[in-house]
Design a protein around this motif. Structure first.
Motif, PDB file in Angstrom:
ATOM      1  N   ARG A   3      -0.507 -15.572  26.436  1.00 45.62           N
ATOM      2  CA  ARG A   3       0.046 -16.839  25.938  1.00 45.62           C
ATOM      3  C   ARG A   3       0.994 -17.478  26.954  1.00 45.62           C
ATOM      4  NH1 ARG A   3       3.819 -17.486  20.504  1.00 45.62           N
ATOM      5  NH2 ARG A   3       4.328 -19.686  20.791  1.00 45.62           N
TER       6      ARG A   3
ATOM      7  N   ARG B 122       0.299 -18.552  14.754  1.00 48.68           N
ATOM      8  CA  ARG B 122       0.110 -18.155  16.155  1.00 48.68           C
ATOM      9  C   ARG B 122       1.365 -17.469  16.680  1.00 48.68           C
ATOM     10  NH1 ARG B 122      -3.144 -20.411  20.365  1.00 48.68           N
ATOM     11  NH2 ARG B 122      -3.675 -22.179  19.029  1.00 48.68           N
TER      12      ARG B 122
ATOM     13  N   PRO C   2      -6.749 -20.023  15.897  1.00 49.48           N
ATOM     14  CA  PRO C   2      -6.226 -19.434  17.130  1.00 49.48           C
ATOM     15  C   PRO C   2      -6.652 -17.978  17.260  1.00 49.48           C
ATOM     16  CG  PRO C   2      -4.503 -20.636  15.953  1.00 49.48           C
ATOM     17  CD  PRO C   2      -5.672 -20.544  15.024  1.00 49.48           C
TER      18      PRO C   2
END
Length: 309
Positions: free
Chosen positions: A223, A35, A155
């Motif tokens: 994010r 990720r 993810p």
């Protein structure tokens, strides 16, 4: 050893960290590393095109900062979808400017992208007024899916990165443009005599680099759900280190997207392993420096047939 020395050293490093840090090779930690590298990895996909032409792009870190600020700010102004479109178009246009100056004007790629780095840093401060920006009402927007979401247990950033790698890899291997990228990087003079317009090839390589940095900015903004004026600082070195570590030659004409994926992943696991072993964060920068030096040294040694001059 010239071809696979770094891989062997990486495997030894993995074994050493796994012995001393039980959490290192757990599925959760592996997914966390993937990720994390999805952002630098997405940027590295475009930079690979540039390096394969025998050029450099040192402006991607500052471009990531600007585009992340844009996507977060415009999310609050116009909504997530228009913000994403504007961010990708801005990345494409700025990359195209680099391509125009390097490909058509004929300026040195190092000088152009260093100048662009400085320009973009100033532009970020001008655009934001020196203030950080944050997504308003982060719990009420679907924008978070790009950086925080999951699909089938994976993810979403990792899925986006691997999807981009597949598209970029197929473009390099099976399209006329991909063959031109390798041709220009391998022998630009010969490629010109073969009827390839090197100027347009370099132009589109930089445009792709700007576009993939825009994709990375969308993931980053989603994010963090915010952006600082230095959020992309140093990313250009990490991206370049990953590309070189994967075996793409700085001389151009040799390398692949899959090598870049492996290289950027190796760098991510190295940095993660150092943290799990208790090393300070700044040690990562020292290791990145060492990786760049050793990888370039091995690349030059492989081309001239000996390690030492």
């Amino acid at each position: 050893m010239r071809r696979h020395g770094l891989v062997v050293a990486f495997l030894v490093f993995l074994a050493g960290v796994a012995v001393n840090a039980e959490a290192f090779l757990t599925p959760g930690n592996i997914l966390d590393v993937l990720r994390q590298v999805s952002i630098t990895g997405m940027m590295a996909l475009g930079v690979t095109f540039v390096v394969l032409t025998g050029r450099l792009d040192l402006s991607v870190g500052s471009l990531l900062t600007l585009l992340t600020v844009i996507v977060v700010d415009q999310h609050n102004v116009a909504g997530p979808f228009p913000a994403i479109v504007m961010t990708l178009l801005a990345g494409l246009c700025i990359g195209a400017v680099n391509g125009l100056l390097v490909g058509f004007v004929g300026l040195n790629a190092l000088i152009v992208t260093l100048a662009m780095l400085s320009f973009l840093q100033g532009l970020v401060l001008f655009y934001s007024g020196g203030s950080n920006v944050n997504v308003e009402n982060p719990q009420e927007t679907w924008f978070a899916i790009f950086g925080r979401g999951e699909f089938l247990g994976l993810p979403v950033p990792v899925i986006l990165f691997l999807t981009g790698a597949v598209i970029a890899g197929l473009a390099l291997q099976f399209t006329t443009f991909g063959r031109r990228v390798y041709g220009v990087g391998g022998n630009e003079t010969a490629s010109i005599f073969s009827g390839i317009d090197a100027r347009w090839t370099v132009f589109w390589a930089y445009a792709i680099s700007g576009f993939t940095t825009g994709m990375a900015a969308v993931i980053m903004g989603s994010r963090v759900m915010g952006a600082q004026n230095t959020i992309g600082q140093g990313y250009e070195l990490t991206v370049l280190a990953g590309v070189i570590l994967g075996g793409t030659s700085l001389m151009g004409g040799s390398g692949s997207i899959w090598r870049t994926v492996i290289g950027i992943s190796m760098l991510g696991f190295i940095q993660n392993g150092l943290l799990l072993l208790g090393f300070a964060y700044y040690v990562q920068w020292l290791v990145t420096w060492a990786v760049i030096i050793v990888a370039v040294w091995i690349d030059l040694g492989a081309k001239r047939g000996r390690i030492f001059a």
